[in-house]
Enzyme design. Structure first.
Site, mmCIF file in Angstrom:
data_model
loop_
_atom_site.group_PDB
_atom_site.id
_atom_site.type_symbol
_atom_site.label_atom_id
_atom_site.label_comp_id
_atom_site.label_asym_id
_atom_site.label_seq_id
_atom_site.Cartn_x
_atom_site.Cartn_y
_atom_site.Cartn_z
ATOM 1 N NE ARG A 1 -2.217 -29.840 -26.599
ATOM 2 C CZ ARG A 1 -1.831 -29.344 -27.815
ATOM 3 N NH1 ARG A 1 -0.714 -29.504 -28.110
ATOM 4 N NH2 ARG A 1 -2.800 -28.682 -28.509
ATOM 5 C CE LYS B 1 4.502 -28.050 -28.130
ATOM 6 N NZ LYS B 1 4.171 -27.831 -26.554
HETATM 7 N N1 HH2 Z 1 1.311 -27.077 -26.724
HETATM 8 C C1 HH2 Z 1 0.265 -26.517 -27.773
HETATM 9 C C2 HH2 Z 1 -0.959 -26.076 -27.473
HETATM 10 N N2 HH2 Z 1 -1.548 -26.613 -26.257
HETATM 11 N N3 HH2 Z 1 -1.534 -27.441 -24.273
HETATM 12 C C3 HH2 Z 1 -0.659 -27.934 -23.248
HETATM 13 N N4 HH2 Z 1 -1.484 -28.237 -22.152
HETATM 14 N N5 HH2 Z 1 0.620 -28.217 -23.282
HETATM 15 C C4 HH2 Z 1 1.187 -28.018 -24.343
HETATM 16 O O1 HH2 Z 1 2.387 -28.478 -24.547
HETATM 17 C C5 HH2 Z 1 0.567 -27.360 -25.619
HETATM 18 C C6 HH2 Z 1 -0.846 -27.047 -25.444
HETATM 19 C C7 HH2 Z 1 1.217 -26.170 -29.004
HETATM 20 O O2 HH2 Z 1 0.983 -27.146 -29.949
HETATM 21 P P1 HH2 Z 1 -0.172 -27.321 -30.874
HETATM 22 O O3 HH2 Z 1 -1.525 -27.250 -30.471
HETATM 23 O O4 HH2 Z 1 0.045 -28.452 -31.758
HETATM 24 O O5 HH2 Z 1 0.000 -26.016 -32.123
HETATM 25 P P2 HH2 Z 1 -0.623 -24.587 -32.074
HETATM 26 O O6 HH2 Z 1 -0.458 -24.007 -30.640
HETATM 27 O O7 HH2 Z 1 0.283 -23.897 -33.171
HETATM 28 O O8 HH2 Z 1 -2.066 -24.629 -32.301
#
Ligand code: HH2
Length: 283
Positions: free
Chosen positions: A263, A228
């Protein structure tokens, strides 16, 4: 205060064994625009192959999402999310017993995902929609309740808290109790401080510094720091794929504090981090 969660969590569609300590959830974004892996896995076959690769690398859960929630992102219509995630979940569920979670705040998407074989609901709005709580209760699946300030489109415009740890904890406990009241047992509830969701660098660091206070609630805790922006701010690393070592620091500290699930995108590397951390702790 509640007791420490049991080592094996079982529910009709799956199980998670926490006896060796913290588990790794692998991120699988079936999106064109996720901040770190956007566009890489929009093709279902490639997404399934990557999911299976993460299982081979030691993922205990695969988190499938059809909508980016990065700061500034706009929402994707449910039909489009369903078209992205269902073939991937079906393909994965056919080929692995590792539980699949659906990363959504939409009842329609969650329902389609559960029908395709998903076994956990991961909701960045902490079941703001009570229909989603009802669905999770009926389907008897675990839920992840994440804290967010505002929406992805607005959340990073000057977030302010008087006491970020206390306020996020209070919100999550209130939502967790409401979720229990809707019929989901406490051991199936994961709370997540929502790193990067309406938080400054200082807020993210405070939440991680005091993550043991979340663990002390007795609910399972899930933490998502992987690659992040705050890690980029601390290390100067760009693009996000270069933030693996920064991520590792957060994963080791989370595992040491008793977090149940991290995660992450880099499953093999982070599985090593939690293993070594767990061995040092004697779990
Ligand atoms: N972070 C993201 C998405 N979903 N769910 C939980 N429970 N906790 C988190 O910290 C979290 C999440 C964001 O990361 P990512 O899926 O890699 O990116 P994007 O939202 O751009 O798809």
């Amino acid at each position: 205060m509640k007791t420490v969660p049991d080592h094996v969590l079982r529910w009709p569609k799956g199980e998670l064994d926490f006896s060796a300590g913290c588990l790794v959830m692998g991120v699988l974004n079936v999106t064109p625009d996720s901040f770190s892996d956007g566009g890489q896995f929009l093709d279902a076959e490639r997404a399934i192959a990557h999911g299976l690769e993460m299982v081979a690398d030691g993922a205990a859960i695969i988190d499938v999402g059809g909508e980016s929630t990065r700061p500034g992102s706009e929402s994707v219509p449910p039909g489009e999310q369903i078209g992205r995630v269902v073939p991937v979940i079906e393909g994965l569920a056919r080929q692995t017993n590792v539980p699949i979670s659906i990363d959504t705040c939409d009842v329609e998407v969650a329902q389609a995902a559960l029908g395709a074989g998903a076994a956990i609901i991961n909701d960045i709005t902490a079941l703001a929609d009570e229909g989603l709580a009802r669905l999770a209760g009926e389907a008897e699946v675990p839920v992840v309740l994440m804290h967010m300030r505002g929406t992805p489109a607005t959340m990073q415009s000057e977030p302010h808290y008087d006491d970020v740890v206390g306020e996020v904890l209070h919100f999550l406990l209130e939502r967790a109790r409401r979720t229990e009241a809707s019929g989901i047992p406490s051991e199936r509830i994961f709370i997540d401080p929502g790193i990067g969701f309406g938080k400054t660098l200082a807020h993210n660091l405070s939440l991680l510094r005091y993550i043991d206070r979340f663990v002390a609630t007795g609910y399972h805790v899930l933490v998502g720091t992987s690659r992040k922006r705050f890690i980029g701010a601390l290390t100067g690393r760009e693009p996000p794929q270069d933030r693996v070592f920064g991520t590792a620091a957060t994963v080791a500290l989370s595992a040491a504090a008793g977090v149940s699930v991290v995660r992450v995108h880099d499953v093999g590397a982070m599985r090593d981090v939690v293993r070594v951390t767990g061995a040092i702790l004697g779990s």
